[in-house]
Write an enzyme that holds these catalytic residues in place. Structure first.
Site, PDB file in Angstrom:
ATOM      1  N   HIS A 302       0.851  -1.200   0.000  1.00  0.00           N
ATOM      2  CA  HIS A 302       0.000   0.000   0.000  1.00  0.00           C
ATOM      3  C   HIS A 302       0.883   1.245   0.000  1.00  0.00           C
ATOM      4  O   HIS A 302       1.944   1.257   0.621  1.00  0.00           O
ATOM      5  CB  HIS A 302      -0.904   0.017   1.243  1.00  0.00           C
ATOM      6  CG  HIS A 302      -2.091   0.902   1.096  1.00  0.00           C
ATOM      7  ND1 HIS A 302      -2.016   2.259   1.319  1.00  0.00           N
ATOM      8  CD2 HIS A 302      -3.355   0.647   0.722  1.00  0.00           C
ATOM      9  CE1 HIS A 302      -3.218   2.788   1.094  1.00  0.00           C
ATOM     10  NE2 HIS A 302      -4.045   1.839   0.731  1.00  0.00           N
ATOM     11  N   ASP A 359      -7.944  -5.316   0.016  1.00  0.00           N
ATOM     12  CA  ASP A 359      -8.429  -6.217  -1.050  1.00  0.00           C
ATOM     13  C   ASP A 359      -8.034  -7.666  -0.845  1.00  0.00           C
ATOM     14  O   ASP A 359      -8.483  -8.539  -1.590  1.00  0.00           O
ATOM     15  CB  ASP A 359      -7.888  -5.722  -2.406  1.00  0.00           C
ATOM     16  CG  ASP A 359      -8.473  -4.370  -2.769  1.00  0.00           C
ATOM     17  OD1 ASP A 359      -7.700  -3.438  -3.052  1.00  0.00           O
ATOM     18  OD2 ASP A 359      -9.706  -4.247  -2.729  1.00  0.00           O
TER      19      ASP A 359
HETATM   20  C1  SDX Z   1      -6.306   0.013  -2.951  1.00  0.00           C
HETATM   21  O1  SDX Z   1      -4.397   4.461  -2.077  1.00  0.00           O
HETATM   22  C2  SDX Z   1      -5.385   3.894  -1.462  1.00  0.00           C
HETATM   23  O2  SDX Z   1      -5.803   4.299  -0.394  1.00  0.00           O
HETATM   24  C3  SDX Z   1      -6.005   2.722  -2.187  1.00  0.00           C
HETATM   25  C4  SDX Z   1      -7.002   1.891  -1.411  1.00  0.00           C
HETATM   26  C5  SDX Z   1      -8.282   2.666  -1.119  1.00  0.00           C
HETATM   27  O3  SDX Z   1      -8.961   2.313  -0.140  1.00  0.00           O
HETATM   28  O4  SDX Z   1      -8.626   3.548  -1.935  1.00  0.00           O
HETATM   29  O5  SDX Z   1      -6.438   1.462  -0.188  1.00  0.00           O
HETATM   30  C6  SDX Z   1      -7.427   0.653  -2.204  1.00  0.00           C
HETATM   31  O6  SDX Z   1      -6.077   0.342  -4.078  1.00  0.00           O
HETATM   32  C7  SDX Z   1      -5.422  -0.971  -2.223  1.00  0.00           C
HETATM   33  C8  SDX Z   1      -4.233  -1.481  -3.087  1.00  0.00           C
HETATM   34  C9  SDX Z   1      -4.739  -2.569  -4.025  1.00  0.00           C
HETATM   35  N1  SDX Z   1      -3.671  -2.970  -4.980  1.00  0.00           N
HETATM   36  C10 SDX Z   1      -3.022  -4.116  -4.876  1.00  0.00           C
HETATM   37  O7  SDX Z   1      -3.186  -4.928  -3.962  1.00  0.00           O
HETATM   38  C11 SDX Z   1      -2.052  -4.386  -6.029  1.00  0.00           C
HETATM   39  C12 SDX Z   1      -0.728  -4.917  -5.477  1.00  0.00           C
HETATM   40  N2  SDX Z   1      -0.046  -3.856  -4.760  1.00  0.00           N
HETATM   41  C13 SDX Z   1       0.870  -3.045  -5.493  1.00  0.00           C
HETATM   42  O8  SDX Z   1       0.825  -3.001  -6.846  1.00  0.00           O
HETATM   43  C14 SDX Z   1       1.363  -1.812  -4.755  1.00  0.00           C
HETATM   44  O9  SDX Z   1       1.688  -2.209  -3.495  1.00  0.00           O
HETATM   45  C15 SDX Z   1       0.439  -0.610  -4.697  1.00  0.00           C
HETATM   46  C16 SDX Z   1      -0.075  -0.240  -6.045  1.00  0.00           C
HETATM   47  C17 SDX Z   1      -0.715  -0.884  -3.778  1.00  0.00           C
HETATM   48  C18 SDX Z   1       1.256   0.547  -4.128  1.00  0.00           C
HETATM   49  O10 SDX Z   1       2.192   0.884  -5.076  1.00  0.00           O
HETATM   50  P1  SDX Z   1       3.377   1.928  -4.733  1.00  0.00           P
HETATM   51  O11 SDX Z   1       3.099   2.684  -3.491  1.00  0.00           O
HETATM   52  O12 SDX Z   1       3.634   2.693  -5.991  1.00  0.00           O
HETATM   53  O13 SDX Z   1       4.586   0.990  -4.378  1.00  0.00           O
HETATM   54  P2  SDX Z   1       5.629   0.410  -5.440  1.00  0.00           P
HETATM   55  O14 SDX Z   1       4.886  -0.260  -6.575  1.00  0.00           O
HETATM   56  O15 SDX Z   1       6.617   1.483  -5.767  1.00  0.00           O
HETATM   57  O16 SDX Z   1       6.336  -0.741  -4.570  1.00  0.00           O
HETATM   58  C19 SDX Z   1       7.406  -0.447  -3.706  1.00  0.00           C
HETATM   59  C20 SDX Z   1       8.251  -1.726  -3.726  1.00  0.00           C
HETATM   60  C21 SDX Z   1       8.671  -2.120  -5.140  1.00  0.00           C
HETATM   61  O17 SDX Z   1       9.869  -2.867  -5.023  1.00  0.00           O
HETATM   62  P3  SDX Z   1      11.327  -2.116  -5.191  1.00  0.00           P
HETATM   63  O18 SDX Z   1      11.231  -1.310  -6.489  1.00  0.00           O
HETATM   64  O19 SDX Z   1      11.444  -1.207  -3.965  1.00  0.00           O
HETATM   65  O20 SDX Z   1      12.314  -3.220  -5.232  1.00  0.00           O
HETATM   66  O21 SDX Z   1       7.465  -2.824  -3.227  1.00  0.00           O
HETATM   67  C22 SDX Z   1       7.288  -3.767  -4.274  1.00  0.00           C
HETATM   68  C23 SDX Z   1       7.570  -3.060  -5.575  1.00  0.00           C
HETATM   69  O22 SDX Z   1       8.038  -3.977  -6.571  1.00  0.00           O
HETATM   70  N3  SDX Z   1       5.892  -4.202  -4.198  1.00  0.00           N
HETATM   71  C24 SDX Z   1       5.459  -5.449  -4.375  1.00  0.00           C
HETATM   72  C25 SDX Z   1       4.060  -5.406  -4.171  1.00  0.00           C
HETATM   73  N4  SDX Z   1       3.695  -4.159  -3.885  1.00  0.00           N
HETATM   74  C26 SDX Z   1       4.818  -3.413  -3.909  1.00  0.00           C
HETATM   75  N5  SDX Z   1       6.111  -6.594  -4.681  1.00  0.00           N
HETATM   76  C27 SDX Z   1       5.358  -7.703  -4.798  1.00  0.00           C
HETATM   77  N6  SDX Z   1       3.996  -7.739  -4.621  1.00  0.00           N
HETATM   78  C28 SDX Z   1       3.329  -6.604  -4.298  1.00  0.00           C
HETATM   79  N7  SDX Z   1       2.013  -6.646  -4.129  1.00  0.00           N
END
Ligand code: SDX
Length: 425
Positions: A302, A359
């Site tokens: 998140h 989720d």
């Molecule tokens: C919702 O914003 C809100 O409030 C949203 C929400 C709401 O109520 O409105 O809470 C609802 O959208 C919840 C999130 C649902 N999405 C997912 O579950 C999809 C999986 N999660 C990710 O794609 C990610 O964690 C996000 C999109 C939720 C957040 O993305 P960020 O903040 O841009 O973080 P990032 O992609 O830059 O990740 C940081 C690091 C990265 O690794 P490095 O580059 O540091 O090596 O963490 C890793 C990412 O690769 N990472 C994950 C991961 N989520 C982040 N690695 C594996 N699996 C994951 N799920």
């Protein structure tokens, strides 16, 4: 007034600070370009506040979520979705008379104009319900074009909340080729939605109070969440003066993405994939750590929470109880719990503070209640609607609101003369 100091090109600039009621500090840069010639750059807005808001507070480090100062744990236990919707939109918990009037108005605005049924007929049965929802909400602007006078705005808010459950249920019935079931005035908001979803003309459908109560709590948990992607979209579209219906339709579209609200459907698809792969969850945890795999652990991570998403805690606890009481034994729940356990012991997830989000477990509950997977994000949208409306209203009523128009840093070609086609290689 406290200030921040910026040193740039040999000059020192003072920038005012804004401190929120929970002690959050913001550096006010609204005069930055005029005074320094520079802008800030923050792709994804991870460090940028777009507004001051009195609606929802999140402490991501501690896993705190409050609507208008009330913790979601207490609201989920003691309140109802309609009461929380009123709280978010009006700013205070309603009196009994206010809640009764709110509920009555929603009941008597839940029908769609009969001509709107033609819109559903134009969709193929395979249309994703989120596409249908976004389209039909946008079409409300055609039926209710007045949206400036405060009385019109207030009535359009009632229309939206009243009709979203009818639109959602009609989209589902259309996708399975069954006749529409019309709203009933004797049922609760969630009860009426379940009846429109699952009743058939030839049989009596009794709403299960456990399912009705569980859905009501899920809607509360999804009701608002600060300036997330879809809420920022609603504010952005609304800031141009476009109608509330247009802004909410855009919010539905933003929510549909798998990185946002679409994640609840993606989680179940992921868990099904793991189940069919011999429930080899460790393999998928390793894949999630490998950037080359293109696989992400959906429902994990998140932008704001660097601790457990408090909503995930509540939903996970409810999942065990509700599935047992419904007599549902879903192997996906066990896989989800194993995934969580292994991930939370793994340095990759620990270092990045990746925890289950709202989720990760919600789809397990929706499944147990008989809601089809492609309707999960529609459930999210129904829950989030009061939050979107509250945020739109706060923006709409703020005399300092300006049209959202971010700047950029240009990195393209410098000025160059036109080259006639004959002279091009
Ligand atoms: C919702 O914003 C809100 O409030 C949203 C929400 C709401 O109520 O409105 O809470 C609802 O959208 C919840 C999130 C649902 N999405 C997912 O579950 C999809 C999986 N999660 C990710 O794609 C990610 O964690 C996000 C999109 C939720 C957040 O993305 P960020 O903040 O841009 O973080 P990032 O992609 O830059 O990740 C940081 C690091 C990265 O690794 P490095 O580059 O540091 O090596 O963490 C890793 C990412 O690769 N990472 C994950 C991961 N989520 C982040 N690695 C594996 N699996 C994951 N799920």
């Amino acid at each position: 007034m406290q200030k921040a100091t910026l040193s740039l090109n040999g000059q020192t600039h003072e920038l005012p600070l804004v401190v929120g009621t929970e002690g959050e500090v913001g550096i006010d840069i609204r005069k930055l370009r005029a005074t320094t010639g520079a802008i800030t750059l923050d792709p994804g807005y991870g460090n940028t506040g777009s507004c001051e808001s009195a609606i929802t507070f999140i402490n991501g480090e501690e896993g705190i979520l409050r609507y208008r100062g009330y913790g979601i744990e207490e609201l989920t236990e003691k309140s109802s979705f309609l009461e929380v919707a009123y709280l978010l939109i009006e700013g205070e918990l309603p009196t009994k008379a206010q809640l009764d009037r709110f509920r009555h108005r929603l009941t008597y605005h839940s029908l769609l104009h009969e001509d709107m049924k033609k819109f559903f007929e134009g969709f193929p049965p395979s249309a994703h319900p989120m596409s249908v929802l976004s389209t039909i909400i946008a079409s409300l602007s055609a039926y209710y074009p007045e949206n400036n006078d405060p009385a019109d705005v207030e009535l359009n808010i009632i229309r939206l909340i009243a009709k979203i459950k009818t639109i959602a249920a009609f989209a589902y019935k259309k996708s399975i080729g069954q006749p529409y079931i019309y709203p009933r005035n004797d049922l609760s908001y969630t009860g009426d939605f379940l009846h429109m979803m699952f009743a058939v003309p030839s049989e009596t459908y009794e709403v299960d109070p456990l399912v009705e109560n569980t859905l009501d709590k899920l809607l509360i948990l999804h009701a608002d969440h600060e300036q997330n992607c879809s809420t920022s979209t609603v504010r952005m579209v609304g800031s141009s003066g476009a109608s509330l219906f247009a802004a909410i339709s855009a919010g539905v579209s933003a929510l549909s993405g798998p990185l946002h609200g679409g994640a609840n459907q993606a989680v179940i698809n992921m868990l099904e994939r793991i189940r069919q792969d011999g429930a080899n969850y460790r393999k998928y945890v390793e894949m999630a750590k490998d950037k080359e795999s293109g696989f992400r652990l959906m429902g994990f991570g998140h932008r704001v929470y660097k601790n457990f998403d408090p909503r995930a805690r509540v939903i996970k606890a409810a999942a065990d109880q509700v599935l047992e009481r419904l007599g549902v034994d879903d192997p996906l729940l066990d896989i989800a719990k194993q995934l969580e356990r292994v991930a939370l012991e793994d340095d990759y997830f620990i270092e990045r503070k990746l925890y289950p989000n709202v989720d990760f477990y919600s789809g397990i509950l929706y499944r147990a209640m008989g809601i089809p997977t492609n309707m999960f994000t529609v459930m999210f949208a129904m829950g989030r609607l009061p939050g979107w409306i509250a945020q739109w209203k706060e923006m709409h009523n703020d005399p300092n609101t300006r049209i959202y128009r971010p700047r950029q840093i240009y990195v393209g070609p410098n000025a160059r003369p036109y080259v006639p086609i004959e002279a091009r290689e």
